[in-house]
Design a protein around this motif. Structure first.
Motif, short mmCIF file in Angstrom:
data_model
loop_
_atom_site.label_atom_id
_atom_site.label_comp_id
_atom_site.label_asym_id
_atom_site.label_seq_id
_atom_site.Cartn_x
_atom_site.Cartn_y
_atom_site.Cartn_z
N GLY A 89 14.00 25.85 -9.44
CA GLY A 89 12.87 25.99 -8.53
C GLY A 89 12.89 27.24 -7.67
N ASN A 90 13.83 28.15 -7.88
CA ASN A 90 13.92 29.30 -6.99
C ASN A 90 14.54 30.50 -7.70
OD1 ASN A 90 13.83 30.83 -4.66
ND2 ASN A 90 15.75 30.03 -3.87
N ASP A 91 13.71 31.46 -8.13
CA ASP A 91 14.20 32.72 -8.66
C ASP A 91 14.29 33.70 -7.51
OD1 ASP A 91 12.38 32.78 -11.81
OD2 ASP A 91 14.16 31.70 -11.20
N VAL A 92 15.40 34.39 -7.40
CA VAL A 92 15.55 35.41 -6.36
C VAL A 92 15.69 36.75 -7.06
CG1 VAL A 92 17.00 36.24 -4.48
CG2 VAL A 92 16.65 33.79 -4.76
N LYS A 93 14.81 37.68 -6.70
CA LYS A 93 14.85 39.04 -7.23
C LYS A 93 14.86 39.99 -6.05
CE LYS A 93 12.20 37.81 -11.32
NZ LYS A 93 10.97 38.04 -12.10
N ILE A 94 15.88 40.81 -5.99
CA ILE A 94 16.01 41.79 -4.90
C ILE A 94 16.06 43.17 -5.52
CG2 ILE A 94 17.39 42.56 -2.95
CD1 ILE A 94 18.58 39.69 -2.85
N ALA A 115 24.04 41.20 -3.53
CA ALA A 115 24.25 39.89 -4.15
C ALA A 115 25.11 39.00 -3.27
CB ALA A 115 24.89 40.05 -5.53
N LEU A 116 26.17 39.59 -2.72
CA LEU A 116 27.06 38.82 -1.85
C LEU A 116 26.34 38.40 -0.57
CD1 LEU A 116 30.41 40.76 -2.31
CD2 LEU A 116 29.80 38.51 -3.23
N ASP A 117 25.55 39.30 0.01
CA ASP A 117 24.77 38.94 1.20
C ASP A 117 23.87 37.76 0.90
OD1 ASP A 117 25.89 40.90 2.80
OD2 ASP A 117 24.21 42.30 2.53
N HIS A 118 23.14 37.84 -0.20
CA HIS A 118 22.24 36.74 -0.60
C HIS A 118 23.03 35.45 -0.81
CE1 HIS A 118 19.82 34.06 -2.98
NE2 HIS A 118 20.63 34.24 -4.00
N ALA A 119 24.08 35.52 -1.60
CA ALA A 119 24.81 34.32 -1.98
C ALA A 119 25.49 33.66 -0.79
CB ALA A 119 25.84 34.66 -3.06
N LEU A 120 26.11 34.45 0.05
CA LEU A 120 26.84 33.88 1.19
C LEU A 120 25.90 33.34 2.26
CD1 LEU A 120 29.74 36.47 1.44
CD2 LEU A 120 29.83 34.14 0.51
N ASN A 121 24.66 33.86 2.32
CA ASN A 121 23.69 33.35 3.29
C ASN A 121 22.94 32.13 2.78
OD1 ASN A 121 24.14 35.17 5.40
ND2 ASN A 121 22.93 36.72 4.36
N SER A 122 22.98 31.87 1.48
CA SER A 122 22.18 30.78 0.96
C SER A 122 22.97 29.72 0.19
CB SER A 122 21.08 31.34 0.04
OG SER A 122 21.67 31.98 -1.07
N TYR A 123 24.21 30.01 -0.15
CA TYR A 123 24.95 29.13 -1.03
C TYR A 123 26.43 29.32 -0.75
CZ TYR A 123 25.58 26.48 -5.38
OH TYR A 123 25.88 25.52 -6.31
N LYS A 124 27.09 28.30 -0.28
CA LYS A 124 28.47 28.47 0.19
C LYS A 124 29.55 28.02 -0.81
CE LYS A 124 27.22 29.73 4.34
NZ LYS A 124 27.08 31.09 4.66
N ASP A 125 29.19 27.30 -1.84
CA ASP A 125 30.21 26.71 -2.68
C ASP A 125 30.75 27.66 -3.74
OD1 ASP A 125 30.13 24.34 -1.26
OD2 ASP A 125 28.56 23.50 -2.51
N ASN A 126 30.37 27.47 -4.96
CA ASN A 126 30.91 28.21 -6.09
C ASN A 126 29.92 29.30 -6.50
OD1 ASN A 126 32.36 28.95 -8.32
ND2 ASN A 126 32.37 26.93 -9.27
N ILE A 127 30.29 30.57 -6.26
CA ILE A 127 29.40 31.70 -6.51
C ILE A 127 30.04 32.62 -7.54
CG2 ILE A 127 28.24 33.68 -5.49
CD1 ILE A 127 28.60 32.16 -2.74
N TRP A 128 29.28 32.97 -8.57
CA TRP A 128 29.72 33.92 -9.58
C TRP A 128 28.77 35.10 -9.54
CZ3 TRP A 128 33.24 33.30 -13.94
CH2 TRP A 128 34.04 32.15 -13.83
N THR A 129 29.32 36.28 -9.28
CA THR A 129 28.53 37.51 -9.31
C THR A 129 28.90 38.26 -10.57
OG1 THR A 129 28.52 37.61 -6.89
CG2 THR A 129 27.97 39.63 -8.07
N LEU A 130 27.92 38.49 -11.44
CA LEU A 130 28.16 39.13 -12.73
C LEU A 130 27.63 40.55 -12.69
CD1 LEU A 130 27.18 36.19 -15.10
CD2 LEU A 130 29.42 36.75 -14.18
N THR A 131 28.47 41.50 -13.08
CA THR A 131 28.10 42.91 -13.11
C THR A 131 28.61 43.53 -14.39
OG1 THR A 131 28.27 45.03 -11.94
CG2 THR A 131 30.18 43.59 -11.84
#
Length: 142
Positions: A89-94, A115-131
């Motif tokens: 229900g939520n696509d985020v494009k920056i 990506a880290l700013d977005h993820a840490l402000n909206s989701y605290k659990d398990n975050i995977w940043t792919l580059t």
């Protein structure tokens, strides 16, 4: 719901990660700098790279937030960074407009920072940043 963001860094851009210290921010971070099979991007068939990436993505836990990043620079010197995340229900494009002639390496780091700013402000659990930037990952590890 769709969120679109645009950040313009035409002025003085702070150095990415200048305020992050490993003790404060990277104590629960794991960096993986290779796919399951090591292969150079410039000489490999795109379908092979796609398959290798999908093998990694398919091993990510279902409850994890996955954030994709990329940085680029055109032949004319225009540079930018992008972040994409898809949650139910939520696509985020920056989109981030970087200073002209900004290096691809710096653009990649700006994308990861966004990506880290977005993820840490909206989701605290398990975050995977792919580059796709191995040099950025190696920079952050060091």
């Amino acid at each position: 719901m769709r969120k679109h963001g645009f950040i313009d860094f035409n002025g003085d851009t702070p150095t990415p990660f200048s305020c992050i210290t490993p003790i404060d921010s990277f104590n629960h971070v794991e960096f993986r700098e290779e796919l399951l099979t090591s292969t150079p991007k410039h000489s490999s068939h795109p379908e092979l790279l796609r398959q290798l990436a999908l093998e990694v993505i398919n091993d990510i836990p279902d409850q994890a937030l996955i954030v994709y990043t990329d940085g680029s620079r055109s032949d004319t010197g225009r540079a930018g960074s992008g972040v994409f995340s898809n949650t139910p229900g939520n696509d985020v494009k920056i989109s981030i407009r970087n200073p002209d002639h900004c290096s691809v390496f710096r653009s990649e780091l700006i994308a990861i920072s966004g990506a880290l700013d977005h993820a840490l402000n909206s989701y605290k659990d398990n975050i995977w940043t792919l580059t796709d930037s191995r040099s950025s990952i190696q920079y952050l590890i060091n």
